[in-house]
Design a protein around this motif. Structure first.
Motif, PDB file in Angstrom:
ATOM      1  N   LEU A 211      15.635 -13.383   1.574  1.00 36.12           N
ATOM      2  CA  LEU A 211      16.048 -14.549   0.605  1.00 36.12           C
ATOM      3  C   LEU A 211      16.301 -13.973  -0.570  1.00 36.12           C
ATOM      4  CD1 LEU A 211      13.088 -16.885   1.367  1.00 36.12           C
ATOM      5  CD2 LEU A 211      15.383 -17.384   2.113  1.00 36.12           C
ATOM      6  N   LEU A 212      15.644 -12.871  -0.667  1.00 36.42           N
ATOM      7  CA  LEU A 212      16.072 -12.261  -2.214  1.00 36.42           C
ATOM      8  C   LEU A 212      17.592 -11.626  -2.069  1.00 36.42           C
ATOM      9  CD1 LEU A 212      12.608 -10.324  -3.005  1.00 36.42           C
ATOM     10  CD2 LEU A 212      13.418 -12.277  -4.114  1.00 36.42           C
ATOM     11  N   PHE A 213      17.631 -10.936  -1.138  1.00 39.31           N
ATOM     12  CA  PHE A 213      18.968 -10.294  -0.960  1.00 39.31           C
ATOM     13  C   PHE A 213      19.979 -11.354  -0.696  1.00 39.31           C
ATOM     14  CE2 PHE A 213      16.660  -6.749   0.954  1.00 39.31           C
ATOM     15  CZ  PHE A 213      17.508  -5.879   0.334  1.00 39.31           C
ATOM     16  N   ALA A 214      19.997 -12.438  -0.279  1.00 38.79           N
ATOM     17  CA  ALA A 214      20.722 -13.754  -0.083  1.00 38.79           C
ATOM     18  C   ALA A 214      20.884 -14.241  -1.558  1.00 38.79           C
ATOM     19  CB  ALA A 214      20.513 -14.415   1.032  1.00 38.79           C
ATOM     20  N   SER A 215      19.896 -14.428  -2.413  1.00 36.82           N
ATOM     21  CA  SER A 215      19.935 -14.665  -3.531  1.00 36.82           C
ATOM     22  C   SER A 215      20.985 -13.786  -4.409  1.00 36.82           C
ATOM     23  CB  SER A 215      18.576 -15.102  -4.291  1.00 36.82           C
ATOM     24  OG  SER A 215      18.731 -15.374  -5.662  1.00 36.82           O
ATOM     25  N   ALA A 216      20.694 -12.484  -4.048  1.00 32.13           N
ATOM     26  CA  ALA A 216      21.630 -11.425  -5.065  1.00 32.13           C
ATOM     27  C   ALA A 216      23.123 -11.726  -4.475  1.00 32.13           C
ATOM     28  CB  ALA A 216      20.941 -10.032  -4.741  1.00 32.13           C
ATOM     29  N   ALA A 217      23.295 -11.660  -3.367  1.00 34.52           N
ATOM     30  CA  ALA A 217      24.633 -11.943  -2.901  1.00 34.52           C
ATOM     31  C   ALA A 217      25.288 -13.239  -3.393  1.00 34.52           C
ATOM     32  CB  ALA A 217      24.695 -11.880  -1.382  1.00 34.52           C
ATOM     33  N   SER A 218      24.552 -14.227  -3.408  1.00 38.14           N
ATOM     34  CA  SER A 218      25.038 -15.639  -4.036  1.00 38.14           C
ATOM     35  C   SER A 218      25.373 -15.500  -5.607  1.00 38.14           C
ATOM     36  CB  SER A 218      23.966 -16.742  -3.668  1.00 38.14           C
ATOM     37  OG  SER A 218      23.986 -16.800  -2.380  1.00 38.14           O
ATOM     38  N   GLY A 219      24.590 -14.775  -6.344  1.00 36.36           N
ATOM     39  CA  GLY A 219      24.829 -14.493  -7.722  1.00 36.36           C
ATOM     40  C   GLY A 219      25.966 -13.893  -8.191  1.00 36.36           C
ATOM     41  N   MET A 220      26.041 -12.664  -7.264  1.00 39.79           N
ATOM     42  CA  MET A 220      27.137 -11.959  -7.440  1.00 39.79           C
ATOM     43  C   MET A 220      28.685 -12.827  -7.122  1.00 39.79           C
ATOM     44  SD  MET A 220      26.648  -8.136  -6.248  1.00 39.79           S
ATOM     45  CE  MET A 220      25.961  -8.535  -4.462  1.00 39.79           C
ATOM     46  N   LEU A 221      28.636 -13.396  -5.986  1.00 38.49           N
ATOM     47  CA  LEU A 221      29.705 -14.397  -5.704  1.00 38.49           C
ATOM     48  C   LEU A 221      30.064 -15.373  -6.856  1.00 38.49           C
ATOM     49  CD1 LEU A 221      31.964 -15.263  -3.655  1.00 38.49           C
ATOM     50  CD2 LEU A 221      30.218 -16.824  -2.760  1.00 38.49           C
ATOM     51  N   VAL A 222      28.946 -15.990  -7.437  1.00 34.83           N
ATOM     52  CA  VAL A 222      29.039 -17.024  -8.653  1.00 34.83           C
ATOM     53  C   VAL A 222      29.684 -16.341  -9.735  1.00 34.83           C
ATOM     54  CG1 VAL A 222      28.027 -18.402 -10.241  1.00 34.83           C
ATOM     55  CG2 VAL A 222      27.444 -18.649  -7.764  1.00 34.83           C
ATOM     56  N   GLY A 223      29.237 -14.992 -10.041  1.00 35.67           N
ATOM     57  CA  GLY A 223      29.734 -14.341 -11.158  1.00 35.67           C
ATOM     58  C   GLY A 223      30.989 -13.993 -11.239  1.00 35.67           C
ATOM     59  N   ASP A 224      31.510 -13.403 -10.059  1.00 35.95           N
ATOM     60  CA  ASP A 224      32.683 -12.990  -9.832  1.00 35.95           C
ATOM     61  C   ASP A 224      33.806 -14.226  -9.913  1.00 35.95           C
ATOM     62  OD1 ASP A 224      32.325 -10.180  -9.465  1.00 35.95           O
ATOM     63  OD2 ASP A 224      32.217 -10.188  -7.227  1.00 35.95           O
ATOM     64  N   THR A 225      33.287 -14.999  -9.406  1.00 36.04           N
ATOM     65  CA  THR A 225      34.240 -16.501  -9.706  1.00 36.04           C
ATOM     66  C   THR A 225      34.466 -16.903 -10.793  1.00 36.04           C
ATOM     67  OG1 THR A 225      33.442 -17.095  -7.131  1.00 36.04           O
ATOM     68  CG2 THR A 225      34.636 -18.686  -8.434  1.00 36.04           C
ATOM     69  N   LEU A 226      33.474 -16.903 -11.611  1.00 36.74           N
ATOM     70  CA  LEU A 226      33.545 -17.585 -12.825  1.00 36.74           C
ATOM     71  C   LEU A 226      34.303 -16.584 -13.783  1.00 36.74           C
ATOM     72  CD1 LEU A 226      29.976 -18.910 -13.308  1.00 36.74           C
ATOM     73  CD2 LEU A 226      31.970 -20.130 -13.141  1.00 36.74           C
TER      74      LEU A 226
END
Length: 437
Positions: free
Chosen positions: A247-262
């Protein structure tokens, strides 16, 4: 350039995107298969881990021996040749009875050439896109790399279960062959960006030129050190939550994806200049909460918010290119990728050592505190860039007889280069260039 539609209209971006995506999928699929093979042959968790991720360390060797070729060879020929080499070497690793030592020798060789592949790829990205398009183009490659790794691990696991690790390695070899084919027939023929012969001496000389510039040196340090310390935090997810670390790894990957997109798509240039320092601190500051040993739900939220800060790498890379002449862009970006991966390994080792002495949550807090301190210490140097820095760097290289500083970046000050005057960002998402397999 601010939209994906504009990006995809660039004639050569789509084939370069496909080359990078297929290469990432091949790396993930073949790396998982090789890890299974090594584990079944040795039963060693250490050797299994090194089989999957150890080639990253070989990038340091490539960065000090081969990287001068990133700007001194025609990019289409270089990418075609590199991924053909990966295809052949991955097929070799599928040979039954291949000794483990021979397999690691192949991995070391591939790790060296991976540093060159990264330099050529991102140097060409800088070449084919207009000045204001690099950030969105790099963000799209980041997002593709993350998505293909997720899909690649899922597909690789399915292939290993249904077929065998050796057959899966052959599938990976076929993917590398496809990447080479896309490079050969999808990219146009371009001359080398720099003159002179690639050599170990030229690599060391250009590394020295890039490092000798104080503004570039601060950018390199900000790219690698705070990021590496935070990757140290990530390396402790499993001991922090052994049963639910995913869950922590998935959360980190999701945060990176959001940051790169924004940052890559929606944040205008004038806001990037003001928001750079905040992104740099966002990467590390939320992890200070781990001193309190938060429950899983809070930890997942903290990790997500902090990982948005990984998008800071886009601004830093933009800043690095603003301080580097076009003739050295591939070498400069390749050096960044290799140094970043090395520092991530150092951060993971340091975090593990600290966790031997204090509770895991406290160790994560310590790593975050160190990252914050380094970020604050480098901030002034990153934000201050004297005019003409790119030209000065090129002049140094030219004086060594290796490149000419006549490119469009030479002599340009921060006001005319992309990212000029901006506060660049810290940290970087995982580069994914040194692939297993």
């Amino acid at each position: 350039m601010r939209t994906y539609r504009e990006l995809l209209r660039q004639p050569e971006f789509t084939p370069l995107f496909l080359v990078a995506s297929v290469r990432s999928a091949a790396q993930t699929v073949s790396g998982l298969a090789l890890g299974v093979l090594v584990h079944s042959a040795t039963g060693s968790p250490l050797l299994t881990s090194l089989a999957m991720f150890g080639p990253s360390l070989a990038q340091l060797v490539g960065a000090t021996t081969l990287l001068s070729a990133a700007d001194r060879v025609p990019p289409r020929a270089a990418l075609t040749g590199i991924w053909l080499l990966f295809a052949v070497a991955t097929a070799v690793q599928a040979i039954p009875g291949l000794p483990v030592g021979a397999s690691f020798a192949v991995l070391f060789t591939l790790g060296m050439f991976a540093s060159l592949g990264g330099g050529v790829t991102y140097g060409m990205l800088h070449e084919i896109l207009p000045r204001d398009g690099f950030l969105i183009g790099r963000s799209v490659l980041n997002m593709s790399n993350g998505a293909t790794q997720i899909l690649g691990f899922a597909t690789g696991g399915l292939l290993v279960a249904l077929l065998s690790p050796r057959v899966t390695l052959l599938v990976g070899a076929g993917m590398y062959l496809a990447a080479a084919g896309i490079a050969r027939f999808g990219l146009s023929r371009r001359p080398a960006r720099a003159r002179g012969r690639a050599s170990v001496t030229a690599t060391w000389r250009t590394n020295g030129v890039l490092w000798s510039s104080k503004p570039r040196r601060h950018v390199y340090l900000m790219l690698c050190v705070p990021n590496g310390l935070i990757v140290g935090c990530e390396s402790l997810y499993v001991p922090y939550e052994p049963d639910r670390a995913g869950l922590l790894f998935a959360s980190a990957a999701s945060g990176m994806l959001v940051g790169d997109t924004l940052v890559g798509r929606f944040v205008p240039a004038r806001w990037r200049a003001r928001g750079g320092p905040a992104l740099r601190l966002l990467l590390a500051a939320p992890y200070l909460v781990f001193f309190l040993g938060p429950p899983l739900g809070v930890a997942v939220g903290v990790v997500f918010v902090a990982s948005v800060g990984f998008a800071a790498t886009l601004l830093l890379q933009e800043r690095l290119l603003a301080l580097t002449p076009d003739e050295l862009s591939g070498h400069a970006l390749g050096l960044h990728g290799s140094a970043m991966l090395a520092m991530q390994g150092v951060g993971a080792a340091l975090a593990g050592a600290v966790a031997q002495l204090v509770p895991v949550g406290a160790a994560m807090g310590v790593m975050a505190g160190l990252s914050v301190l380094v970020t604050l210490g480098l901030e002034r140097g990153v934000r201050r860039a004297p005019a003409g820095e790119a030209g000065a760097g090129a002049s140094g290289a030219s004086g060594a007889g290796e490149v000419s500083a006549s490119g469009p970046d030479a002599g340009e000050g921060p006001a005319s280069a992309p990212g000029a005057g901006e506060a660049s960002a810290s940290g970087a998402a995982r580069a994914g260039e040194a692939g297993p397999g």
